[in-house]
Design a protein around this motif. Structure first.
Motif, short mmCIF file in Angstrom:
data_model
loop_
_atom_site.label_atom_id
_atom_site.label_comp_id
_atom_site.label_asym_id
_atom_site.label_seq_id
_atom_site.Cartn_x
_atom_site.Cartn_y
_atom_site.Cartn_z
N GLN A 1 8.30 -9.51 -10.32
CA GLN A 1 9.41 -10.37 -10.42
C GLN A 1 8.99 -11.70 -11.08
N LEU B 1 7.59 -11.87 -6.18
CA LEU B 1 6.84 -10.54 -6.03
C LEU B 1 6.19 -10.21 -7.59
N GLN C 1 13.06 -5.69 4.81
CA GLN C 1 13.55 -6.44 3.50
C GLN C 1 13.15 -7.64 3.33
N GLU D 1 23.14 -7.83 6.71
CA GLU D 1 23.12 -6.45 6.60
C GLU D 1 21.73 -5.74 6.45
N ARG D 2 20.89 -6.55 6.33
CA ARG D 2 19.44 -6.14 5.89
C ARG D 2 18.60 -5.68 7.03
N THR E 1 12.46 -4.83 -2.15
CA THR E 1 13.09 -5.64 -1.26
C THR E 1 14.39 -6.04 -2.01
N LEU E 2 14.34 -6.84 -2.94
CA LEU E 2 15.25 -7.74 -3.22
C LEU E 2 16.43 -7.18 -4.03
N ASP E 3 16.08 -6.05 -4.95
CA ASP E 3 17.04 -5.29 -5.72
C ASP E 3 17.82 -4.19 -5.03
N MET E 4 17.35 -4.17 -3.74
CA MET E 4 18.08 -2.82 -3.12
C MET E 4 19.54 -3.12 -2.81
N PRO E 5 20.39 -2.01 -2.74
CA PRO E 5 21.66 -2.13 -2.36
C PRO E 5 21.69 -2.78 -0.99
N VAL E 6 22.71 -3.74 -0.72
CA VAL E 6 22.71 -4.49 0.42
C VAL E 6 22.99 -3.46 1.68
N ARG E 7 24.12 -2.81 1.46
CA ARG E 7 24.62 -1.92 2.55
C ARG E 7 24.41 -0.54 2.14
N GLU E 8 23.79 0.57 3.08
CA GLU E 8 23.55 1.88 2.57
C GLU E 8 24.36 2.63 3.85
#
Lengths: 758, 296
Positions: free
Chosen positions: A291, A288, A516, A511-512, B7-14
């Protein structure tokens, strides 16, 4: 063409230096294009190739100075015919657009105004930019339509955009762009939205026009095969940077950058084979924009990455000195030490999977849609119902572990066929037997759980295939639960994890939410979902057509691995003949709802061909200059499904049409050997005489040609060096003479001074 | 490109609390939405804490005709009192609670009916769609106010009947929105995927379609809360609202009508302002949500 518009050959039409473009988003400034330099000379065609998100369209928009509200030019200069565009006023830039620089976009329907006739839209360009009268403008517009090979331009000018086909729309757009005789034409994926046979015609037209009008082209595409047919030079872009540029010849023969090299490994060329020489996908994915790694952006995906050399600082563009191409430059710190050409392009060889018993039989399957015709004429003749024959007598068998490729252009009925199989539509006539049970007439709601779970589908659009509201794990788990494979939540979870492993996604993805994930990742989840119910047959409807080449290769390989492991029958529906050739064991070629040819892959890709298969084969762009291709460009458009020809459906466009018999009589299905069937009036013997469309050189010839090229390059380089040396020695002599002259002058001056003093 | 940036650095579970916090954080980008949200939250808090905040019993007859900001018999009346000596501030607070309760209950009920109708019409198409759409069109062809008056006048004025009237009059509009969204969403491939694994129509409508229609529905819900607040006020003004003596903003305006010219305009103006402010709050909140949802 008047002289004043003829491009001035000394000054390059477009000269871009160190251009930097950025977008501004919530996350801050995102550099979209960095350090971009390019020179386009008069009459030259330059290709810009790269995967989506690499910044190629941004460059085009930057040249047009049309970056939108959230974008801007951060640095560098763009010179058009020697004038810096940054110094021009908005009004000047506006005049330049459309008149001197014209742009052609991907979607022709979106580029034309649906509420204006073609004539109005074309003449507007001339009356606006050149201020000539309507009458004269209309004349010129008609001439231009003729030049883009539109039959009967006068009649077409009175129609509205929606009344003409996609291929004709794109021709009109090209005509419109050329009307004001631009010296630079920007083409942003101009054929991506079109069918292959139509694409072939447009590409030929573009190549012809650039030669005829002397306009320079900047051709943007993700398709290396198209580049080969249109461009003189290409720039390969990766993550906002040019990683390699050079002449077509040098890039295709000696790609120096590992990324360029990897791209070639992802394309299913005719000599690729799914067992002996599988595709080698580039691992990982495009970083990205915020990144991007330090040093080389391609580093994390590169097999030749060395931390000290590649991971420290920005890699500059360097000239490649080993070939005779003065413009071949590459952005790789190790291009000189690593020989990419000896590195394996192909992945590891595999054993072909044994084929089992017949799983799916399709017998004389027909699918008609009823269309009510309430016109007065229809009422008089008593035919108030008309039928769209979406599928007409479809016949074939598929065995266990086998891959059947179903090929055809849009509107050929391949998706309807998939719908009937899945039970979303029911067959009008004939039988579809899955494991010896006729399911053709059973709608999906009435199918048993067993029938449902044994037939699953992988869909086309990665952004549409997953429900955006639910997690990945939830969606895969639902299939397992629904088909009753596991009941216990812990076991379901376990199976979901295993499936994620199978499709090579991290377990945390369960979990995504779909948003995402990237396109390729979503498609992997789609595959996991299809295989979650242990199906015996999977239908894949264009599963890779929306993906980038490197991602598509990985998804293709994955699909085949899972198929092999589960011994699944795979129906691979696609318009892309090279993908089908690579994947399929047997191929069904469809046109207008009918099967034109079917047989094993080797049979279909060698004479005798059905004339339609022949044309399709010729239309596919192939990214290998060694392969010789016979050109066949189809005239005309797909006939309307409501009113197909009475005889052979292909007779309106067939280059080998015999005459009345083709128009009036259904072609007989001729059987050539075991299971190779061709529906054509031309006798098989005559079709066997046809020359192969593609001439693939064997390894020896390839090597010889490469060596010849290398030798030639070396010779030329030596000559150039000699010339350089000669020039240098000449210069040295001149310098010496000058020095001598200077000495003399000094001596004279000294003498003069001395004389003065005395 | 921009869509995938975080997308990639988001907390996995909300968990749901985090999700709500994030939604509020998003709303912060729209000043208009923040103002609207603030007004709505203000009224909600007042309604919840009505027993604590309200200075007097809203129905107690204290001192009649007190002007705002005055103290009589050691009692301070911020907004004065009405003709029966009831404290206007207290009536406003308790009335707000009733208005908010009935508006929410009525709108939610209308949504329940409209969503089911819309999903059924949009998903099954065919004659079901034609029948539902026809009924909806007939209802929508009546002037809304006439419908309300007819229904309440026939059934009598009560909270329940107001809810019924609102459901009857506004569910066809909701049905149309849901039907349109359903028609669009049912063409998606994930719906085909659900169909080809034999999911029931109910499951597809509720689990696969409805959650993806929530964006536009939430915006419309806020707007409709505003309309319903106006409706309840208007019905109260016509004497068809919530039965007296319990306070109701519309009813307060009606009762005060006769005294506006007699030197006590505050008795009508203050409840009228309350209605306007709450409606404005809902509308601004809807605007803000729409603005935020349209950004990438």
């Amino acid at each position: 063409m008047p002289d004043d518009i003829r491009p001035d050959t000394d000054v390059p039409v477009l000269e871009i230096e160190d251009l930097r473009l950025s977008y501004y988003t919530r996350a801050g400034e995102i550099p979209a294009v960095m350090d971009f330099s390019l020179k386009v000379n008069a009459g030259e065609s330059v290709g810009l190739v790269g995967e989506s998100g690499c910044g190629k369209s941004t460059v085009a928009n930057g040249i047009m100075r049309y970056m939108g509200k959230n974008g801007g030019i951060v640095g560098g200069t763009i010179k058009f015919k020697g004038r810096d565009m940054a110094e021009m006023s908005d009004e000047e830039v506006r005049r330049l657009r459309g008149a001197e620089i014209a742009m052609i976009y991907q979607e022709p329907m979106a580029a034309l105004n649906p509420s204006m006739t073609i004539a109005d839209q074309l003449t507007e360009v001339l009356t606006e930019h050149e201020g000539i009268g309507r009458q004269e403008a209309a004349e010129r517009a008609a001439e231009m339509l003729d030049a883009v090979h539109i039959p009967d331009p006068r009649r077409l000018m009175d129609s509205y955009p929606h009344q003409i086909s996609g291929g004709q729309q794109q021709r009109v757009v090209i005509a419109m762009a050329l009307l004001s005789r631009p010296s630079l034409l920007l083409l942003d994926e101009p054929t991506t939205a079109l069918d292959v046979t139509v694409e072939a015609g447009i590409v030929e037209l573009i190549a012809e026009l650039s030669e005829k009008t002397g306009a320079s082209l900047l051709y943007i595409s993700h398709n290396l095969g198209l580049m080969l047919e249109v461009c003189d030079r290409i720039c390969v872009m990766y993550s906002g940077e040019v990683v390699e540029q050079g002449s077509i010849d040098s890039i295709f023969s000696w790609p120096k950058h590992p990324y360029t090299h990897g791209l070639f490994g992802c394309i299913p060329l005719p000599h690729a084979d799914k067992n002996a020489r599988p595709l080698a996908a580039i691992r990982g994915q495009l970083p990205l924009p915020h990144q991007r790694p330090k040093g080389c952006y391609f580093g994390p995906r590169c097999d030749f990455f060395v931390q000290e050399k590649c991971g420290q600082q920005q890699i500059p563009m360097e000239e490649v000195t080993t070939d005779n191409d003065p413009v071949h430059r590459v952005r790789c710190a190790r291009w000189n030490e690593v020989d990419t050409s000896t590195a394996m392009i192909a992945g590891e060889a595999r054993e072909p999977a044994p084929v089992g018993e017949v799983v799916l039989e399709v017998d004389n399957m027909k699918k008609y849609y009823e269309v009510k015709d309430s016109s007065f004429g229809a009422m008089l003749s008593g035919q108030s119902m008309r039928y769209v024959k979406a599928n007409e007598t479809i016949n074939f068998r598929a065995r266990r572990s086998e891959t059947i490729g179903i090929v055809g252009e849009s509107g050929c009925g391949k998706s309807t066929f998939a719908k009937v199989l899945m039970g979303l539509e029911t067959a009008t006539d004939g039988e579809v037997r899955l494991n010896h049970v006729n399911i053709g007439a059973i709608p999906v709601r009435s199918r048993t759980a067993d029938q449902l779970s044994s037939l699953q589908m992988v869909f086309q659009n990665p952004n549409d295939t997953l429900n955006p509201s639910h997690t990945i794990g939830g969606q895969i788990g639902r299939v397992i639960k629904h088909f009753g494979i596991e009941k216990d939540p812990a076991k379901i979870h376990e199976r979901v994890m295993n499936l994620l492993d199978t499709v090579k996604l991290p377990r945390a993805f369960a979990e995504r939410k779909p948003r995402q994930l990237s396109g390729g990742q979503k498609q992997r989840v789609g595959i996991a979902r299809a295989f979650a119910g242990n199906p015996s047959t999977v239908i894949a409807d264009e599963p890779i057509s929306a993906l980038d080449v490197s991602v598509a290769a990985a998804v293709t390989e994955l699909l085949m691995d899972i198929q092999r492991e589960h011994e699944t029958t795979l129906l691979f529906i696609s318009h892309d003949l090279s993908a089908v050739r690579y994947l399929a064991d047997r191929i069904v070629v469809m046109y207008l709802g009918q099967i034109m040819e079917r047989g094993t892959t080797d049979e279909v890709f060698a004479p005798p061909y059905h004339p339609y298969t022949e044309a399709l084969l010729s239309a596919v762009p192939i990214a290998d200059p060694e392969i010789e291709k016979r050109r066949i460009v189809l005239e005309g458009n797909l006939p309307s499904v409501l009113d197909p020809p009475a005889g052979c459906p292909f007779c309106t466009r067939c280059p080998r049409v015999l005459g009345d018999i083709c128009e009036n009589e259904r072609p007989p299905v001729q059987i050539d050997g075991e299971g190779h069937a061709i529906a054509c009036h031309i006798p098989l013997d005559e079709l066997r005489q046809v020359e192969p469309v593609l001439k693939v050189p064997n390894e020896l010839e390839k090597k010889r040609s490469l060596m010849l090229k290398q030798a030639r390059a070396k010779k030329a380089a030596a000559e150039a060096a000699a010339a350089e040396a000669a020039a240098a020695s000449a210069r040295a002599r001149a310098a010496a003479a000058e020095a001598a002259l200077a000495d003399e002058l000094v001596a004279d001056a000294d003498a003069a001074i001395k004389q003065d003093q005395t | 490109m921009a869509e995938q940036t975080e997308t990639l650095d988001m907390p996995v579970r909300e968990n749901s609390l985090q999700r709500w916090l994030k939604a509020i954080a998003l709303l912060r980008e729209s000043p208009v939405g923040m103002v609207g949200g603030g007004i709505v939250v203000f009224f909600i808090l007042i309604s919840i804490f009505a027993p604590l905040i309200s200075p007097y019993d809203p129905n107690a007859n204290l001192v009649p005709f007190v002007t705002p900001f005055s103290t009589v018999d050691d009692k301070f009346f911020l907004f004065g009192t009405d003709q029966l000596g009831r404290d206007i501030l207290s009536r406003l607070i308790w009335g707000g609670q009733r208005v908010l309760f009935y508006a929410t209950a009525a709108t939610l009920s209308a949504y329940a009916v409209g969503i089911v109708m819309g999903l059924a019409a949009g998903y099954s198409k065919g004659w079901v769609d034609e029948a539902i759409s026809f009924v909806a069109n007939v209802i929508l062809s009546f002037p809304v106010m006439v419908l309300y008056v007819l229904i309440i006048a026939t059934l009598g004025a009560s909270g329940l009947n107001i809810i019924f009237a609102v459901v009857f009059a506004s569910s066809p509009g909701i049905m149309r929105i849901v039907r349109g969204l359903t028609l669009d969403i049912s063409t998606r491939e994930y719906i085909a995927a659900a169909q080809t694994r034999g999911e029931s129509a109910w499951f597809i409508m509720m689990v696969e379609i409805l959650p993806n229609a929530r964006g536009p529905l939430i915006v419309d819900f806020c707007l409709r809360m505003g309309y319903t607040t106006i409706t309840i006020g208007a019905l109260g003004f016509l004497g068809l609202g919530l039965p007296p003596p319990d306070p109701d903003w519309g009813g307060m305006i009606t009762e005060a009508r006769a005294f506006v010219m007699g030197g006590f305009p505050h008795m009508a103006i203050i409840p009228a302002c309350a209605v306007s402010l709450l409606v404005l709050g809902f509308n601004l909140l809807a605007d803000g949500l729409r603005e935020v949802s349209l950004k990438d």
